[in-house]
Design an enzyme around this catalytic site. Structure first.
Site, PDB file in Angstrom:
ATOM      1  CG  ASP A 161      -2.087  -0.992   1.045  1.00  0.00           C
ATOM      2  OD1 ASP A 161      -2.278  -1.506  -0.078  1.00  0.00           O
ATOM      3  OD2 ASP A 161      -2.800  -1.239   2.032  1.00  0.00           O
TER       4      ASP A 161
ATOM      5  CG  ASP B 274       0.544  12.264  21.857  1.00  0.00           C
ATOM      6  OD1 ASP B 274       0.895  13.188  22.613  1.00  0.00           O
ATOM      7  OD2 ASP B 274       0.746  11.059  22.109  1.00  0.00           O
TER       8      ASP B 274
ATOM      9  CD  GLN C 203       4.179   7.365   0.760  1.00  0.00           C
ATOM     10  OE1 GLN C 203       3.808   8.081  -0.170  1.00  0.00           O
ATOM     11  NE2 GLN C 203       4.162   6.042   0.676  1.00  0.00           N
TER      12      GLN C 203
END
Length: 291
Positions: A73, A177, A246
Site C-alpha cells: 500500500d 498528540d 511520506q
C-alpha cells in the site's frame, strides 16, 4: 476483444526481494499482447529493463492510460498522488503485508491483468485530500494525501494544543498528540489504529480522529467530504503535518492547515468478484461465518 488500455506503466519497489523477475514477467506478457509497456525508472535499473522505456514518475500520468503497481500500500499511496491529476486508473498487485489496496495476489497476476485489460473489472473511485499550510496569510506548503493528513507533535515529548474548524465554524480546541484527518481509504490505516471508524471507500465522508487526547470526551467524528477542515496550532514545539506518512512540513505556532477534498478522485480497478467486506474479513482476521 480489443484491449481497453494500450499504454501501461509498471511500478514496483525495487528494494523488495524478488520483485524484479515478477515485474519483467508482467512486462513481457503485456508486450506480447500488443501493449506499449513503460516502466518507472525507480523500479528497475537500465540493465534490468531489457529495452523497455524508463520514465520519470512525474510523467506517468501524461504517458500512460493505466498504471499497475507491484508492491504494498505504501507504493500505491505515492503513485496515487501522482496519477490523480490525470485521472489514470490504478491496479495493485499485492507484494506487501496487509495490502488493503493491492488486492490481486501475485500468483493470479497474469490472468487478472488480462481480464482487466478486456474490461472485466470492478471500478471504484476514491477521494484524495488537498492540504495547504498557511503561515501569516501566505501558503508555505501544499500536498495531496490519499490516506490521511496527520497533525502531530514531533520529537519533543509534550502534547500540542490546537483548534479545529469545519467550514469556518469552530468545533473544538484540543490538547493531544495530534489529529488524523482521514479519507475512507485511510480509515483502515493509522486512523483505525487510533480508534477511528472504518469508512466504506465509496462513502462521501472524512474522519477526524484524535491521537491520545487528554480529554476522554474528544472522540472521532465523521463529516461530509464537501467540508473544509482547518486546524490551527496554538501551542507546541516541533509540531508537524504529515501527508500519507511520506511527506511532511514542520509547523510553527499559529500556522493553519486547510484540508479539502481534491477535485479529482482516483479510480482503482479491482478484479471481477471483488468484495470489500471479504477483503476486510481476510485482512483483519475477522471471524468467519458459523454456518
Amino acid at each position: 476483444m480489443e484491449r481497453l488500455f494500450k499504454h501501461i506503466c509498471l511500478v514496483a519497489r525495487h528494494s523488495k526481494p524478488g520483485i524484479t523477475p515478477a515485474l519483467m514477467q508482467l512486462a513481457n506478457h503485456l508486450a506480447a499482447g500488443g501493449a506499449t509497456v513503460l516502466i518507472d525508472k525507480e523500479s528497475v535499473t537500465p540493465d534490468e529493463a531489457n529495452g523497455y522505456p524508463l520514465i520519470d514518475r512525474t510523467d506517468m500520468g501524461k504517458l500512460a492510460d493505466l498504471c499497475i503497481v507491484l508492491g504494498g500500500d505504501g507504493t500505491m499511496l505515492s503513485i496515487a498522488r501522482l496519477l490523480a491529476p490525470y485521472r489514470v486508473p490504478l491496479v495493485g498487485i499485492n507484494q506487501g503485508r496487509l495490502g488493503f489496496m493491492t488486492d490481486i495476489p501475485l500468483h493470479e497476476m497474469l490472468d487478472s491483468v488480462d481480464a482487466i485489460l478486456h474490461g472485466k473489472f470492478v471500478p471504484e473511485d476514491r477521494i484524495l485530500l488537498q492540504a495547504a499550510v498557511v503561515r501569516e496569510d501566505a501558503e508555505v506548503a501544499s500536498a495531496l494525501a490519499f490516506n490521511d493528513v496527520v497533525f502531530s507533535r514531533g520529537a519533543v515529548g509534550s502534547m500540542i494544543e490546537f483548534e479545529v474548524f469545519i467550514d469556518n465554524q469552530f468545533v473544538y480546541s484540543q490538547r493531544s498528540d495530534g489529529l488524523i484527518v482521514s479519507t475512507p481509504t485511510g480509515s483502515t490505516a493509522y486512523s483505525l489504529a487510533s480508534g477511528g471508524p472504518i469508512l466504506h471507500p465509496t462513502l462521501q465522508a472524512i474522519a477526524l480522529v484524535p491521537i491520545c487526547p487528554q480529554s476522554l470526551s474528544n472522540r472521532p467524528i465523521a463529516v461530509n467530504d464537501s467540508c473544509e477542515v482547518e486546524f490551527m496550532l496554538t501551542r507546541g514545539l516541533d509540531a508537524r503535518v504529515h501527508f500519507d506518512g511520506q511527506l511532511h512540513c514542520d509547523l510553527m505556532e499559529m500556522d493553519r492547515v486547510l484540508i479539502r477534498r481534491y477535485r479529482n478522485p482516483l479510480r482503482i480497478l479491482h478484479p471481477e468478484g471483488y468484495n470489500y467486506y471479504d477483503m476486510l474479513r481476510h485482512k483483519l482476521h475477522w471471524g468467519e461465518r458459523l454456518i
